[in-house]
Design a protein around this motif. Structure first.
Motif, PDB file in Angstrom:
ATOM      1  N   ASN A 113       7.277   5.778  -4.869  1.00  0.00           N
ATOM      2  CA  ASN A 113       6.719   6.415  -3.680  1.00  0.00           C
ATOM      3  C   ASN A 113       7.458   5.869  -2.462  1.00  0.00           C
ATOM      4  OD1 ASN A 113       4.856   8.047  -5.116  1.00  0.00           O
ATOM      5  ND2 ASN A 113       3.593   6.237  -5.430  1.00  0.00           N
TER       6      ASN A 113
ATOM      7  N   HIS B   6       0.600   9.963  -6.850  1.00  0.00           N
ATOM      8  CA  HIS B   6       1.985   9.547  -7.083  1.00  0.00           C
ATOM      9  C   HIS B   6       2.898  10.742  -6.818  1.00  0.00           C
ATOM     10  CE1 HIS B   6       5.546   7.820  -8.837  1.00  0.00           C
ATOM     11  NE2 HIS B   6       5.567   8.742  -9.775  1.00  0.00           N
ATOM     12  N   ASP B   7       3.935  10.544  -6.028  1.00  0.00           N
ATOM     13  CA  ASP B   7       4.885  11.608  -5.685  1.00  0.00           C
ATOM     14  C   ASP B   7       5.965  11.687  -6.759  1.00  0.00           C
ATOM     15  OD1 ASP B   7       6.652  13.402  -4.563  1.00  0.00           O
ATOM     16  OD2 ASP B   7       6.685  12.436  -2.597  1.00  0.00           O
TER      17      ASP B   7
ATOM     18  N   ARG C  10       1.294   3.118  -3.354  1.00  0.00           N
ATOM     19  CA  ARG C  10       0.151   3.933  -3.808  1.00  0.00           C
ATOM     20  C   ARG C  10      -0.331   3.574  -5.207  1.00  0.00           C
ATOM     21  NH1 ARG C  10       2.750   9.665  -2.475  1.00  0.00           N
ATOM     22  NH2 ARG C  10       3.876   8.965  -0.656  1.00  0.00           N
ATOM     23  N   CYS C  11       0.156   2.477  -5.750  1.00  0.00           N
ATOM     24  CA  CYS C  11      -0.219   2.027  -7.093  1.00  0.00           C
ATOM     25  C   CYS C  11      -0.317   0.511  -7.100  1.00  0.00           C
ATOM     26  CB  CYS C  11       0.841   2.433  -8.120  1.00  0.00           C
ATOM     27  SG  CYS C  11       1.077   4.185  -8.329  1.00  0.00           S
TER      28      CYS C  11
ATOM     29  N   VAL D  18      -3.003   4.117 -10.251  1.00  0.00           N
ATOM     30  CA  VAL D  18      -2.836   4.770  -8.959  1.00  0.00           C
ATOM     31  C   VAL D  18      -4.049   4.431  -8.101  1.00  0.00           C
ATOM     32  CG1 VAL D  18      -2.533   6.988  -7.793  1.00  0.00           C
ATOM     33  CG2 VAL D  18      -1.494   6.607 -10.044  1.00  0.00           C
ATOM     34  N   ASP D  19      -3.807   4.098  -6.826  1.00  0.00           N
ATOM     35  CA  ASP D  19      -4.893   3.762  -5.908  1.00  0.00           C
ATOM     36  C   ASP D  19      -5.857   4.945  -5.774  1.00  0.00           C
ATOM     37  OD1 ASP D  19      -3.735   1.289  -5.457  1.00  0.00           O
ATOM     38  OD2 ASP D  19      -2.740   1.918  -3.603  1.00  0.00           O
TER      39      ASP D  19
ATOM     40  N   PRO E  73       0.810  -1.219   0.000  1.00  0.00           N
ATOM     41  CA  PRO E  73       0.000   0.000   0.000  1.00  0.00           C
ATOM     42  C   PRO E  73       0.847   1.275   0.000  1.00  0.00           C
ATOM     43  CG  PRO E  73      -0.243  -1.181   2.081  1.00  0.00           C
ATOM     44  CD  PRO E  73       0.591  -2.029   1.188  1.00  0.00           C
TER      45      PRO E  73
ATOM     46  N   LYS F 263      -5.263   8.410  -3.824  1.00  0.00           N
ATOM     47  CA  LYS F 263      -3.821   8.564  -3.602  1.00  0.00           C
ATOM     48  C   LYS F 263      -3.211   9.358  -4.753  1.00  0.00           C
ATOM     49  CE  LYS F 263      -3.957   5.714  -0.113  1.00  0.00           C
ATOM     50  NZ  LYS F 263      -3.197   5.512   1.060  1.00  0.00           N
TER      51      LYS F 263
END
Length: 139
Positions: A111, A57-58, A28-29, A51-52, A25, A55
């Motif tokens: 992430n 993506h950074d 985030r994907c 992507v969840d 988790p 959430k």
């Protein structure tokens, strides 16, 4: 009739099964599929991510594909998909990997997490087409 029901159940299972049963988790994907294409003695590994929900993506954190022995590959190309003005909902990462490195399990670091792209040993058999789409991490 029994054979038809068994065939339908197998088809449904293969259609709805996830790429990996318990993705991290913190990544985030989730990996949706991986396309592997042979290019002489190298391979292109295209990883499609979703992507969840809820959430983001950074973009500031590094993304790389790592083999079990520890060799790292940065993406040769990254494509984002989604609605205009919204954070990306899908990501496609493309990696250029040597044949020997593809024989090891592969993990994608993004992430704050880690996703299993390939869980098995050995170079995948692509057949005469020189490419193959994988929908699970067991290839």
């Amino acid at each position: 009739m029994v054979c038809l029901l068994i065939s339908a159940a197998i088809a449904a299972w293969s259609w709805f099964r996830p790429y990996a049963w318990q993705p991290d988790p913190a990544a985030r994907c989730k990996v949706v599929e991986t396309l592997v294409t042979r290019d002489h003695s190298y391979y292109w590994v295209d990883v499609h991510l979703k992507v969840d929900p809820g959430k983001v993506h950074d973009l500031q954190k590094p993304v790389y594909l790592e083999t079990a022995p520890g060799k790292r590959f940065e993406p040769a190309d990254t494509t984002f998909g989604g609605r205009t003005g919204q954070p990306p909902a899908e990501i496609w990462l493309k990696f250029w990997v040597e044949a020997g490195d593809l024989a090891h399990p592969l993990n994608l670091h993004l992430n704050d997490g880690n996703l299993v792209v390939k869980a098995t040993q050995g170079t995948p058999h692509l057949g005469a087409a020189s490419y193959r789409n994988f929908t699970t991490n067991h290839w």
